[in-house]
Design a protein around this motif. Structure first.
Motif, PDB file in Angstrom:
ATOM      1  N   PHE A 214      41.911  42.690  41.652  1.00  0.00           N
ATOM      2  CA  PHE A 214      43.103  42.225  40.949  1.00  0.00           C
ATOM      3  C   PHE A 214      44.055  41.506  41.902  1.00  0.00           C
ATOM      4  N   SER A 215      44.134  41.991  43.139  1.00  0.00           N
ATOM      5  CA  SER A 215      45.034  41.339  44.088  1.00  0.00           C
ATOM      6  C   SER A 215      44.563  39.924  44.407  1.00  0.00           C
ATOM      7  N   VAL A 216      43.246  39.716  44.422  1.00  0.00           N
ATOM      8  CA  VAL A 216      42.721  38.359  44.645  1.00  0.00           C
ATOM      9  C   VAL A 216      43.133  37.452  43.493  1.00  0.00           C
ATOM     10  N   LEU A 217      43.006  37.931  42.267  1.00  0.00           N
ATOM     11  CA  LEU A 217      43.406  37.125  41.116  1.00  0.00           C
ATOM     12  C   LEU A 217      44.914  36.896  41.103  1.00  0.00           C
TER      13      LEU A 217
ATOM     14  N   LEU B 133      36.334  37.528  51.422  1.00  0.00           N
ATOM     15  CA  LEU B 133      35.165  36.696  51.146  1.00  0.00           C
ATOM     16  C   LEU B 133      34.205  37.409  50.207  1.00  0.00           C
ATOM     17  N   ARG B 134      33.962  38.678  50.442  1.00  0.00           N
ATOM     18  CA  ARG B 134      33.040  39.424  49.583  1.00  0.00           C
ATOM     19  C   ARG B 134      33.564  39.475  48.142  1.00  0.00           C
ATOM     20  N   LEU B 135      34.859  39.747  47.971  1.00  0.00           N
ATOM     21  CA  LEU B 135      35.432  39.836  46.632  1.00  0.00           C
ATOM     22  C   LEU B 135      35.450  38.472  45.941  1.00  0.00           C
ATOM     23  N   VAL B 136      35.756  37.455  46.703  1.00  0.00           N
ATOM     24  CA  VAL B 136      35.774  36.108  46.140  1.00  0.00           C
ATOM     25  C   VAL B 136      34.375  35.721  45.658  1.00  0.00           C
ATOM     26  N   ARG B 137      33.355  36.029  46.452  1.00  0.00           N
ATOM     27  CA  ARG B 137      31.982  35.715  46.046  1.00  0.00           C
ATOM     28  C   ARG B 137      31.598  36.452  44.767  1.00  0.00           C
ATOM     29  N   GLU B 138      32.031  37.715  44.636  1.00  0.00           N
ATOM     30  CA  GLU B 138      31.742  38.465  43.420  1.00  0.00           C
ATOM     31  C   GLU B 138      32.432  37.825  42.214  1.00  0.00           C
ATOM     32  N   LEU B 139      33.675  37.381  42.401  1.00  0.00           N
ATOM     33  CA  LEU B 139      34.405  36.757  41.303  1.00  0.00           C
ATOM     34  C   LEU B 139      33.793  35.406  40.930  1.00  0.00           C
ATOM     35  N   VAL B 140      33.317  34.660  41.914  1.00  0.00           N
ATOM     36  CA  VAL B 140      32.643  33.386  41.623  1.00  0.00           C
ATOM     37  C   VAL B 140      31.367  33.636  40.823  1.00  0.00           C
ATOM     38  N   ALA B 141      30.594  34.643  41.227  1.00  0.00           N
ATOM     39  CA  ALA B 141      29.352  34.955  40.515  1.00  0.00           C
ATOM     40  C   ALA B 141      29.621  35.376  39.074  1.00  0.00           C
ATOM     41  N   TRP B 142      30.743  36.057  38.853  1.00  0.00           N
ATOM     42  CA  TRP B 142      31.108  36.519  37.503  1.00  0.00           C
ATOM     43  C   TRP B 142      31.701  35.398  36.654  1.00  0.00           C
ATOM     44  N   GLY B 143      32.275  34.401  37.297  1.00  0.00           N
ATOM     45  CA  GLY B 143      32.915  33.302  36.578  1.00  0.00           C
ATOM     46  C   GLY B 143      34.415  33.356  36.586  1.00  0.00           C
TER      47      GLY B 143
ATOM     48  N   THR C 212      46.857  38.309  49.959  1.00  0.00           N
ATOM     49  CA  THR C 212      46.485  39.665  49.529  1.00  0.00           C
ATOM     50  C   THR C 212      46.640  40.695  50.634  1.00  0.00           C
ATOM     51  N   GLY C 213      46.665  40.241  51.874  1.00  0.00           N
ATOM     52  CA  GLY C 213      46.693  41.166  52.993  1.00  0.00           C
ATOM     53  C   GLY C 213      45.346  41.789  53.292  1.00  0.00           C
TER      54      GLY C 213
ATOM     55  N   MET D 268      44.857  57.489  50.743  1.00  0.00           N
ATOM     56  CA  MET D 268      43.649  56.885  50.184  1.00  0.00           C
ATOM     57  C   MET D 268      43.869  55.381  50.058  1.00  0.00           C
ATOM     58  N   GLY D 269      42.878  54.586  50.399  1.00  0.00           N
ATOM     59  CA  GLY D 269      43.004  53.141  50.341  1.00  0.00           C
ATOM     60  C   GLY D 269      42.971  52.619  48.917  1.00  0.00           C
ATOM     61  N   GLU D 270      43.271  51.343  48.792  1.00  0.00           N
ATOM     62  CA  GLU D 270      43.280  50.709  47.482  1.00  0.00           C
ATOM     63  C   GLU D 270      41.862  50.667  46.923  1.00  0.00           C
ATOM     64  N   SER D 271      41.745  50.843  45.611  1.00  0.00           N
ATOM     65  CA  SER D 271      40.435  50.831  44.967  1.00  0.00           C
ATOM     66  C   SER D 271      39.845  49.428  44.986  1.00  0.00           C
ATOM     67  N   VAL D 272      38.533  49.349  44.727  1.00  0.00           N
ATOM     68  CA  VAL D 272      37.859  48.056  44.653  1.00  0.00           C
ATOM     69  C   VAL D 272      38.476  47.220  43.537  1.00  0.00           C
ATOM     70  N   ALA D 273      38.736  47.847  42.389  1.00  0.00           N
ATOM     71  CA  ALA D 273      39.348  47.111  41.275  1.00  0.00           C
ATOM     72  C   ALA D 273      40.714  46.577  41.677  1.00  0.00           C
ATOM     73  N   GLY D 274      41.495  47.390  42.384  1.00  0.00           N
ATOM     74  CA  GLY D 274      42.808  46.954  42.827  1.00  0.00           C
ATOM     75  C   GLY D 274      42.727  45.759  43.757  1.00  0.00           C
ATOM     76  N   ARG D 275      41.719  45.737  44.615  1.00  0.00           N
ATOM     77  CA  ARG D 275      41.544  44.599  45.521  1.00  0.00           C
ATOM     78  C   ARG D 275      41.132  43.347  44.753  1.00  0.00           C
TER      79      ARG D 275
END
Length: 229
Positions: A10-13, A41-51, A33-34, A1-8
């Motif tokens: 966290f890896s960006v942070l 890009l998608r995860l980074v955009r979500e984190l930018v939108a959240w602050g 992050t690999g 099973m692949g890494e969860s969305v939350a895990g990805r």
């Protein structure tokens, strides 16, 4: 099973907390992050939108204000800040400068977080950072012509600061500013750096004495006991 969305996420942070530069390009984040570039890009955009991340004018990403606020609200920094606030107010009033309390952002990271202002400071070019550093960082970016650029020179400075219990940085981070800081110690060693930033030209004898006294008077809170099994 692949890494969860939350895990990805966290890896960006985590890409910002391994002792590397404080600002990263998207390609850097993907490499650290690999993750595939589109996913990063998608995860980074979500984190930018959240602050959680901020995108600078240079296209690089940095940790955002929301994460700084959450970090400052954590029990250990929050308790330290509460204990230090009376001394910080008195220090600011006595010196006319900006008083602050700084901690390392993580044991493995080189960033310094100021709990009052929320600023992140370079550890090698500020008195706060030099109090908290154990060894020179691998890279010493120059911020002004006065910034120490030699790891050997910085290592000698750090040894002297540990002996003296005080750091003074004159215009190494910003021209026109001098920062002075001293360690706030607990049973396990240095927990934070308490200090003040004043304009260049201010007589430092009273400033250094006031910083030493203020840091020595801070009593860090006792850690909560572990619950019984």
């Amino acid at each position: 099973m692949g890494e969860s969305v939350a895990g990805r996420l966290f890896s960006v942070l985590d890409a910002f907390e391994d002792g590397g530069p404080a600002a990263l390009r998207l390609t850097d984040i993907a490499a650290r992050t690999g993750l595939p570039a589109p996913t990063a890009l998608r995860l980074v955009r979500e984190l930018v939108a959240w602050g959680g991340l901020e995108r600078g004018a240079d296209g690089r990403y940095r940790l955002g204000l929301r994460l700084r606020m959450l970090g400052a609200a954590a029990p250990c920094p929050r308790g330290l800040l509460d204990a230090a606030l009376p001394e910080l107010r008195a220090l600011a009033a006595r010196t006319g400068g900006h008083a602050d309390l700084a901690v390392r952002t993580a044991p493995s990271a080189d960033g310094i977080l100021c709990l009052v202002s929320g600023d992140r400071l370079p550890p090698h070019a500020t008195a706060y950072g030099k109090v908290l550093l154990a060894v020179p960082p691998a890279v010493l970016p120059r911020h002004t012509r006065h910034t120490v650029g030699s790891p050997g020179v910085l290592a000698r400075q750090l040894a002297g600061i540990r002996t003296a219990g005080l750091a003074v940085c004159a215009e190494e981070f910003r021209l026109g500013e001098v920062s002075v800081a001293a360690p706030v110690r607990g049973p396990a060693g240095t927990l934070a750096a308490l200090g003040v930033t004043v304009p260049t030209g201010v007589p430092l004898d009273r400033v250094t004495a006031a910083v030493r006294a203020a840091a020595a008077r801070v009593r860090p809170p006792e850690p909560p006991p572990y619950p019984s099994p």
